[in-house]
Design a protein around this motif. Structure first.
Motif, PDB file in Angstrom:
ATOM      1  N   TRP A  32       0.833  -1.200   0.000  1.00 37.96           N
ATOM      2  CA  TRP A  32       0.000   0.000   0.000  1.00 37.96           C
ATOM      3  C   TRP A  32       0.876   1.261   0.000  1.00 37.96           C
ATOM      4  CZ3 TRP A  32      -4.937   0.976  -0.956  1.00 37.96           C
ATOM      5  CH2 TRP A  32      -5.455   2.237  -0.597  1.00 37.96           C
ATOM      6  N   GLN A  33       1.912   1.268   0.831  1.00 34.33           N
ATOM      7  CA  GLN A  33       2.795   2.434   0.893  1.00 34.33           C
ATOM      8  C   GLN A  33       3.507   2.652  -0.437  1.00 34.33           C
ATOM      9  OE1 GLN A  33       5.276   1.505   4.253  1.00 34.33           O
ATOM     10  NE2 GLN A  33       3.776   2.225   5.763  1.00 34.33           N
ATOM     11  N   ALA A  37       3.174   5.916  -2.790  1.00 33.90           N
ATOM     12  CA  ALA A  37       4.371   6.671  -3.161  1.00 33.90           C
ATOM     13  C   ALA A  37       4.413   6.919  -4.670  1.00 33.90           C
ATOM     14  CB  ALA A  37       5.623   5.917  -2.713  1.00 33.90           C
ATOM     15  N   LEU A  38       4.079   5.918  -5.467  1.00 33.56           N
ATOM     16  CA  LEU A  38       4.034   6.116  -6.914  1.00 33.56           C
ATOM     17  C   LEU A  38       2.964   7.134  -7.285  1.00 33.56           C
ATOM     18  CD1 LEU A  38       4.971   5.373  -9.769  1.00 33.56           C
ATOM     19  CD2 LEU A  38       3.316   3.490  -9.731  1.00 33.56           C
ATOM     20  N   ALA A  39       1.837   7.102  -6.581  1.00 30.81           N
ATOM     21  CA  ALA A  39       0.724   8.003  -6.890  1.00 30.81           C
ATOM     22  C   ALA A  39       1.064   9.461  -6.654  1.00 30.81           C
ATOM     23  CB  ALA A  39      -0.503   7.611  -6.066  1.00 30.81           C
ATOM     24  N   GLU A  40       2.086   9.733  -5.849  1.00 30.39           N
ATOM     25  CA  GLU A  40       2.496  11.122  -5.631  1.00 30.39           C
ATOM     26  C   GLU A  40       3.057  11.749  -6.902  1.00 30.39           C
ATOM     27  OE1 GLU A  40       5.196  11.267  -2.382  1.00 30.39           O
ATOM     28  OE2 GLU A  40       3.719  10.545  -0.903  1.00 30.39           O
ATOM     29  N   ILE A  41       3.564  10.927  -7.813  1.00 25.80           N
ATOM     30  CA  ILE A  41       4.109  11.431  -9.076  1.00 25.80           C
ATOM     31  C   ILE A  41       2.941  11.636 -10.039  1.00 25.80           C
ATOM     32  CG2 ILE A  41       5.653  10.967 -11.013  1.00 25.80           C
ATOM     33  CD1 ILE A  41       7.294   9.190  -9.121  1.00 25.80           C
ATOM     34  N   GLY A  42       2.599  12.898 -10.262  1.00 25.91           N
ATOM     35  CA  GLY A  42       1.440  13.221 -11.071  1.00 25.91           C
ATOM     36  C   GLY A  42       0.157  13.278 -10.282  1.00 25.91           C
ATOM     37  N   TYR A 113      -4.860   3.362  -9.097  1.00 22.79           N
ATOM     38  CA  TYR A 113      -4.843   1.904  -9.029  1.00 22.79           C
ATOM     39  C   TYR A 113      -4.809   1.217 -10.386  1.00 22.79           C
ATOM     40  CZ  TYR A 113      -6.442   3.523  -4.509  1.00 22.79           C
ATOM     41  OH  TYR A 113      -6.529   4.201  -3.324  1.00 22.79           O
ATOM     42  N   ASP A 114      -5.446   1.808 -11.385  1.00 23.96           N
ATOM     43  CA  ASP A 114      -5.537   1.224 -12.720  1.00 23.96           C
ATOM     44  C   ASP A 114      -4.136   0.978 -13.269  1.00 23.96           C
ATOM     45  OD1 ASP A 114      -5.910   0.668 -15.409  1.00 23.96           O
ATOM     46  OD2 ASP A 114      -6.972   2.513 -15.870  1.00 23.96           O
ATOM     47  N   GLY A 115      -3.774  -0.285 -13.473  1.00 25.87           N
ATOM     48  CA  GLY A 115      -2.457  -0.630 -13.989  1.00 25.87           C
ATOM     49  C   GLY A 115      -1.380  -0.636 -12.928  1.00 25.87           C
ATOM     50  N   CYS A 116      -1.298   0.432 -12.158  1.00 21.70           N
ATOM     51  CA  CYS A 116      -0.234   0.574 -11.161  1.00 21.70           C
ATOM     52  C   CYS A 116      -0.290  -0.553 -10.125  1.00 21.70           C
ATOM     53  CB  CYS A 116      -0.334   1.930 -10.470  1.00 21.70           C
ATOM     54  SG  CYS A 116      -0.363   3.315 -11.626  1.00 21.70           S
ATOM     55  N   PHE A 117      -1.501  -0.937  -9.747  1.00 21.62           N
ATOM     56  CA  PHE A 117      -1.638  -2.040  -8.794  1.00 21.62           C
ATOM     57  C   PHE A 117      -0.964  -3.294  -9.326  1.00 21.62           C
ATOM     58  CE2 PHE A 117      -4.552  -5.778  -8.119  1.00 21.62           C
ATOM     59  CZ  PHE A 117      -3.944  -6.214  -6.953  1.00 21.62           C
ATOM     60  N   GLY A 118      -1.148  -3.599 -10.607  1.00 23.02           N
ATOM     61  CA  GLY A 118      -0.584  -4.823 -11.164  1.00 23.02           C
ATOM     62  C   GLY A 118       0.929  -4.814 -11.186  1.00 23.02           C
ATOM     63  N   VAL A 119       1.534  -3.670 -11.498  1.00 25.28           N
ATOM     64  CA  VAL A 119       2.996  -3.577 -11.518  1.00 25.28           C
ATOM     65  C   VAL A 119       3.556  -3.687 -10.107  1.00 25.28           C
ATOM     66  CG1 VAL A 119       4.955  -2.090 -12.059  1.00 25.28           C
ATOM     67  CG2 VAL A 119       3.019  -2.214 -13.635  1.00 25.28           C
ATOM     68  N   LEU A 120       2.931  -2.981  -9.163  1.00 17.70           N
ATOM     69  CA  LEU A 120       3.473  -2.977  -7.802  1.00 17.70           C
ATOM     70  C   LEU A 120       3.132  -4.248  -7.043  1.00 17.70           C
ATOM     71  CD1 LEU A 120       3.059   0.788  -6.921  1.00 17.70           C
ATOM     72  CD2 LEU A 120       4.974  -0.423  -7.985  1.00 17.70           C
ATOM     73  N   ALA A 121       2.035  -4.908  -7.421  1.00 17.54           N
ATOM     74  CA  ALA A 121       1.778  -6.248  -6.870  1.00 17.54           C
ATOM     75  C   ALA A 121       2.861  -7.207  -7.329  1.00 17.54           C
ATOM     76  CB  ALA A 121       0.402  -6.733  -7.297  1.00 17.54           C
ATOM     77  N   ALA A 122       3.290  -7.079  -8.587  1.00 22.95           N
ATOM     78  CA  ALA A 122       4.388  -7.910  -9.085  1.00 22.95           C
ATOM     79  C   ALA A 122       5.664  -7.635  -8.306  1.00 22.95           C
ATOM     80  CB  ALA A 122       4.590  -7.647 -10.576  1.00 22.95           C
TER      81      ALA A 122
END
Length: 432
Positions: A32-33, A37-42, A113-122
């Motif tokens: 989650w963190q 953190a990625l969501a802060e960019i943009g 969450y769209d897309g980003c969840f899948g990359v960071l879950a990986a």
């Protein structure tokens, strides 16, 4: 599932043996963190994210992801369209890898969450394997595909499309944004023109975790969607042509009202989709009225038509019914109707072994789950043409996506990553 520990000393084997008696789960708080953190960019003032493909913000997101991957000892490369691959070695490092990931570009007013969840879950799967000292027989590759959204440069799913041969590299790089900048120029500007030699070869399997982007899982109280495939789609631009005339001077029986014909087109699209449930979809999403004046009878209407279904034969039937409906409208009204196909993607049926691995992962975690067909396009749809593939869905609040209000709970995020973890291990192989 047991850890491969034959190359470790006895004290390590004892410690890991104790760990293996506990359920193997990801660190949900860490995931989650990382996502936040990625969501802060943009990040946007309304809590969403605007990190469009091949912008400087995309570059920043890529660099953060790469730092995280390198911190886990992964070998990071990128190919000629900028797809990022990060490799965790396997016992047989020459074996075809299990590839897991999605994309990190967003819509202009997108969510976290769209897309980003899948990359960071990986990434979290790999972090968990590293923390537990679990070796897999096959290598595992994290992937972040370039320009899945297609909002700055069409088409969508560009990176996976190039990889799968659905789009040529030359065509993709030549696409322009509204300012006339080509995708190739933008890719070079952010420093991500790579080499196709950096790609992994054949995929042993591809898994993609994603928010559902629809309301079904939330409505049924299910945590996991075992995605068995994706709807095929056929898109059309339809132009209905009548005669623009004065709204007060032209009697009703002498009018050729293009809008009246267009409303019958909309009704036909809806009627046809309803007749082919549960997977039939029919949508008119764009509508342009000409001359668009309150005291002029519309002389022309241009509208988009989107048909989808999980079976190719049914999709063809829907289109045939649509064309018959248009012929009937023309015959009744004397209007002109022109139809231009704009997109044609066949349904995707995912690999049975990959689907089974996802389903077993949901069972292992004790998560309420159901089989589901994706109504949206994803990178897995293209990759499924060249490799065994499947997807994992988690609920998103009210089914909202491509919107700053997009939201998934930390619990569901962790659940989806846990299913990805167990499915990946099942396919990658873990031996004593």
């Amino acid at each position: 599932m047991t850890s491969a520990l034959s190359d470790q000393d006895p004290s390590q084997r004892t410690s890991s043996a104790r760990q293996s008696t506990q359920p193997l789960n990801v660190d949900g708080e860490r995931l989650w963190q990382t996502l936040m953190a990625l969501a802060e960019i943009g990040g946007t003032p309304r809590g969403g994210c605007n990190r469009q493909a091949l912008t400087d913000l995309d570059r920043q997101g890529r660099e953060l992801l790469i730092r995280w991957c390198e911190a886990e000892g992964l070998e990071v490369r990128f190919d000629a369209i900028g797809n990022i691959f990060a490799r965790r070695a396997g016992r047989d490092n020459g074996a075809d890898p299990i590839v897991i990931g999605s994309h990190i570009d967003t819509q202009p007013t997108g969510g976290k969450y769209d897309g980003c969840f899948g990359v960071l879950a990986a990434l979290e799967v790999i972090r968990t394997l590293n923390a537990q000292r679990i070796d897999t027989d096959r290598p595992i590759e994290l992937v972040s595909w370039t320009n899945e959204e297609g909002c700055r440069f069409a088409p969508c799913m560009m990176g996976s499309g190039v990889f799968a041969g659905q789009v040529t590299l030359e065509d993709a790089l030549s696409r322009k944004d509204v300012d006339g900048i080509t995708a190739g120029e933008a890719l070079e500007a952010i420093g991500y023109v790579g080499d196709d030699a950096n790609r992994p070869g054949q995929f042993a399997a591809y898994l993609e975790a994603h928010i559902e982007q629809g309301p079904i899982l939330e409505d049924e109280g299910k945590t996991i969607g075992v995605v068995t495939g994706a709807l095929g789609l056929k898109w059309f631009d339809v132009t209905v042509t009548g005669m623009a005339a004065h709204a007060g001077s032209t009697p009703m029986h002498l009018r050729r009202d293009a809008l009246l014909g267009a409303t019958r087109v909309v009704e036909a699209v809806n009627r046809i989709a309803l007749a082919h449930q549960p997977d039939g979809r029919g949508t008119v999403g764009a509508f342009q009225l000409l001359p668009n004046s309150r005291n002029v009878i519309p002389g022309q209407v241009i509208l988009s038509v989107d048909f989808r279904h999980s079976e190719s034969e049914v999709l063809e039937t829907m289109v045939a019914e649509f064309r018959r409906a248009l012929d009937e409208i023309v015959g009744d009204s004397g209007l002109g109707i022109d139809v231009t196909p704009t997109a044609d993607y066949p349904p995707q049926h995912f690999d049975s072994a990959c689907i089974a691995a996802v389903r077993q992962g949901a069972l292992a975690g004790g998560y309420a789950h159901r089989d589901i067909v994706s109504g949206a396009g994803h990178d897995a749809v293209f990759i499924g043409d060249v490799a065994p593939a499947a997807m994992i869905f988690i609920p998103c609040e009210k089914g909202i996506s491509h919107n700053e209000a997009e939201y998934a709970t930390p619990e569901d995020i962790a659940a989806g990553a846990n299913v990805l973890l167990h499915a990946t291990l099942s396919l990658a192989g873990v031996s004593e």
